[in-house]
Motif scaffolding. Structure first.
Motif, short mmCIF file in Angstrom:
data_model
loop_
_atom_site.label_atom_id
_atom_site.label_comp_id
_atom_site.label_asym_id
_atom_site.label_seq_id
_atom_site.Cartn_x
_atom_site.Cartn_y
_atom_site.Cartn_z
N TRP A 125 8.63 -9.16 -2.32
CA TRP A 125 9.08 -9.47 -3.68
C TRP A 125 9.59 -10.89 -3.69
O TRP A 125 10.16 -11.36 -2.70
CB TRP A 125 10.19 -8.48 -4.03
CG TRP A 125 10.78 -8.54 -5.42
CD1 TRP A 125 10.39 -7.81 -6.50
CD2 TRP A 125 11.91 -9.31 -5.85
NE1 TRP A 125 11.19 -8.08 -7.58
CE2 TRP A 125 12.15 -9.01 -7.21
CE3 TRP A 125 12.75 -10.24 -5.24
CZ2 TRP A 125 13.16 -9.58 -7.95
CZ3 TRP A 125 13.77 -10.84 -5.97
CH2 TRP A 125 13.98 -10.50 -7.32
N GLY A 126 9.38 -11.62 -4.79
CA GLY A 126 9.85 -13.00 -4.81
C GLY A 126 9.74 -13.63 -6.18
O GLY A 126 9.33 -13.00 -7.16
N LEU A 134 5.59 -9.09 -7.23
CA LEU A 134 5.38 -8.41 -5.96
C LEU A 134 4.06 -8.88 -5.38
O LEU A 134 3.06 -9.02 -6.10
CB LEU A 134 5.35 -6.89 -6.16
CG LEU A 134 6.72 -6.23 -6.32
CD1 LEU A 134 6.59 -4.93 -7.08
CD2 LEU A 134 7.38 -5.99 -4.96
N HIS A 135 4.06 -9.14 -4.09
CA HIS A 135 2.85 -9.53 -3.38
C HIS A 135 2.47 -8.40 -2.44
O HIS A 135 3.28 -7.97 -1.61
CB HIS A 135 3.07 -10.82 -2.59
CG HIS A 135 1.87 -11.30 -1.87
ND1 HIS A 135 1.83 -11.50 -0.51
CD2 HIS A 135 0.62 -11.62 -2.32
CE1 HIS A 135 0.64 -11.93 -0.14
NE2 HIS A 135 -0.12 -12.01 -1.22
N VAL A 172 6.37 -3.49 -12.38
CA VAL A 172 6.26 -3.32 -13.83
C VAL A 172 5.01 -2.51 -14.11
O VAL A 172 3.96 -2.73 -13.48
CB VAL A 172 6.18 -4.69 -14.54
CG1 VAL A 172 5.76 -4.53 -16.00
CG2 VAL A 172 7.51 -5.41 -14.45
N ARG A 173 5.10 -1.58 -15.05
CA ARG A 173 3.95 -0.72 -15.34
C ARG A 173 3.63 -0.72 -16.83
O ARG A 173 4.53 -0.76 -17.67
CB ARG A 173 4.20 0.71 -14.85
CG ARG A 173 4.32 0.78 -13.32
CD ARG A 173 4.52 2.18 -12.78
NE ARG A 173 4.63 2.12 -11.33
CZ ARG A 173 3.59 2.14 -10.50
NH1 ARG A 173 2.36 2.25 -11.00
NH2 ARG A 173 3.77 2.05 -9.20
N GLU A 174 2.35 -0.67 -17.12
CA GLU A 174 1.85 -0.48 -18.48
C GLU A 174 0.96 0.74 -18.48
O GLU A 174 0.01 0.82 -17.68
CB GLU A 174 1.06 -1.71 -18.96
CG GLU A 174 1.95 -2.94 -19.17
CD GLU A 174 1.15 -4.12 -19.69
OE1 GLU A 174 -0.09 -4.00 -19.81
OE2 GLU A 174 1.76 -5.18 -19.97
N PHE A 179 -1.22 -10.14 -6.47
CA PHE A 179 0.12 -10.26 -7.01
C PHE A 179 0.25 -9.36 -8.23
O PHE A 179 -0.71 -9.19 -9.01
CB PHE A 179 0.42 -11.70 -7.41
CG PHE A 179 0.80 -12.59 -6.27
CD1 PHE A 179 2.12 -12.73 -5.88
CD2 PHE A 179 -0.18 -13.31 -5.59
CE1 PHE A 179 2.48 -13.56 -4.83
CE2 PHE A 179 0.16 -14.15 -4.54
CZ PHE A 179 1.50 -14.28 -4.16
N PHE A 180 1.47 -8.82 -8.43
CA PHE A 180 1.74 -7.92 -9.53
C PHE A 180 3.06 -8.30 -10.19
O PHE A 180 3.98 -8.81 -9.54
CB PHE A 180 1.83 -6.47 -9.04
CG PHE A 180 0.56 -5.96 -8.41
CD1 PHE A 180 -0.37 -5.24 -9.15
CD2 PHE A 180 0.30 -6.20 -7.06
CE1 PHE A 180 -1.53 -4.79 -8.56
CE2 PHE A 180 -0.87 -5.75 -6.47
CZ PHE A 180 -1.78 -5.04 -7.22
#
Length: 227
Positions: free
Chosen positions: A91-92, A122-123, A159-161, A179-180
């Motif tokens: 995470w970063g 998030l990677h 994060v979610r959709e 990446f997210f």
């Protein structure tokens, strides 16, 4: 007292406060009391990966991990590719993390954002065999229940959709990562290593209270995990 002297005194006080905070963040355990059941020697191993400024968590890819993170595959993460043994998560800060794949890519603006406030990401990447004896690799024994709690905590960081993680288009280092969008904001005080520490604690690994640097996180584990 002149302006320069007042400024020097203020900076000296700020530095002293920071040093005390860093020391207490490492020396004070979190949680304060040791978990009822020790996590050594049972369940499975996870790996803590570190470089001078950043830490990641490597999860051995078994059926539980593959099922939990199967929703990362549509973003191009080859979890199901033959020969893959680990899923690596970190995470970063969005700007520094995405725009700095190597030390040679460091630029002033991403560094400035990393030192102030930035959106988080998030990677996720995959890897084959990892040398557990390497100085940058720390194996940690956790219970199966503890690892399941960690997996749930990591999943909750996305994060979610419509229930699905949100990939960042075009943000990759190579063919084996993605990446997210992530929950939370990044700053110099709540950064990648404090996120890693939080994930470790969810698995039963006891850390220091505040560990913004990899070296502090590693030392705090030496001091508190299993104590």
């Amino acid at each position: 007292m002149g302006r320069a002297a007042r400024l020097a005194k203020w900076l000296g006080g700020l530095l002293a406060a920071l040093l005390v905070s860093l020391a207490l963040g490492t020396l004070v355990p979190r949680p304060l009391t040791s978990p009822a059941a020790a996590s050594f020697g049972s369940g499975s191993q996870i790996l803590l990966l570190a470089n001078p400024i950043h830490t990641d968590i490597a999860l051995p890819l078994d059926d539980e991990v593959r099922a939990a993170f199967a929703d990362l595959i549509p973003a191009g993460l080859p979890i199901d590719m033959p020969g893959i043994e680990y899923l690596i998560i970190g995470w970063g800060g969005r700007s520094f993390y995405i725009e700095t794949p190597t030390w040679g890519d460091i630029r002033p603006l991403p560094v400035l954002r990393a030192l102030t406030i930035d959106r988080s990401v998030l990677h996720a990447s995959v890897a084959g065999a990892i040398d557990r004896s390497h100085p940058a690799v720390r194996p940690l024994d956790v219970t199966g229940e503890g690892r399941s709690r960690m997996i749930a905590a990591i999943r909750a960081s996305f994060v979610r959709e419509n229930g699905e993680p949100v990939p960042i288009p075009g943000a990759v280092y190579g063919f084996d990562d993605a990446f997210f969008e992530a929950e939370g904001s990044f700053n110099a005080f709540v950064g990648c290593n404090t996120w890693t520490a939080s994930m470790l604690r969810s698995s039963g690994v006891r850390t220091g209270w505040w560990t913004p640097l990899p070296q502090m996180l590693d030392l705090s584990i030496d001091l508190h995990h299993g104590a």
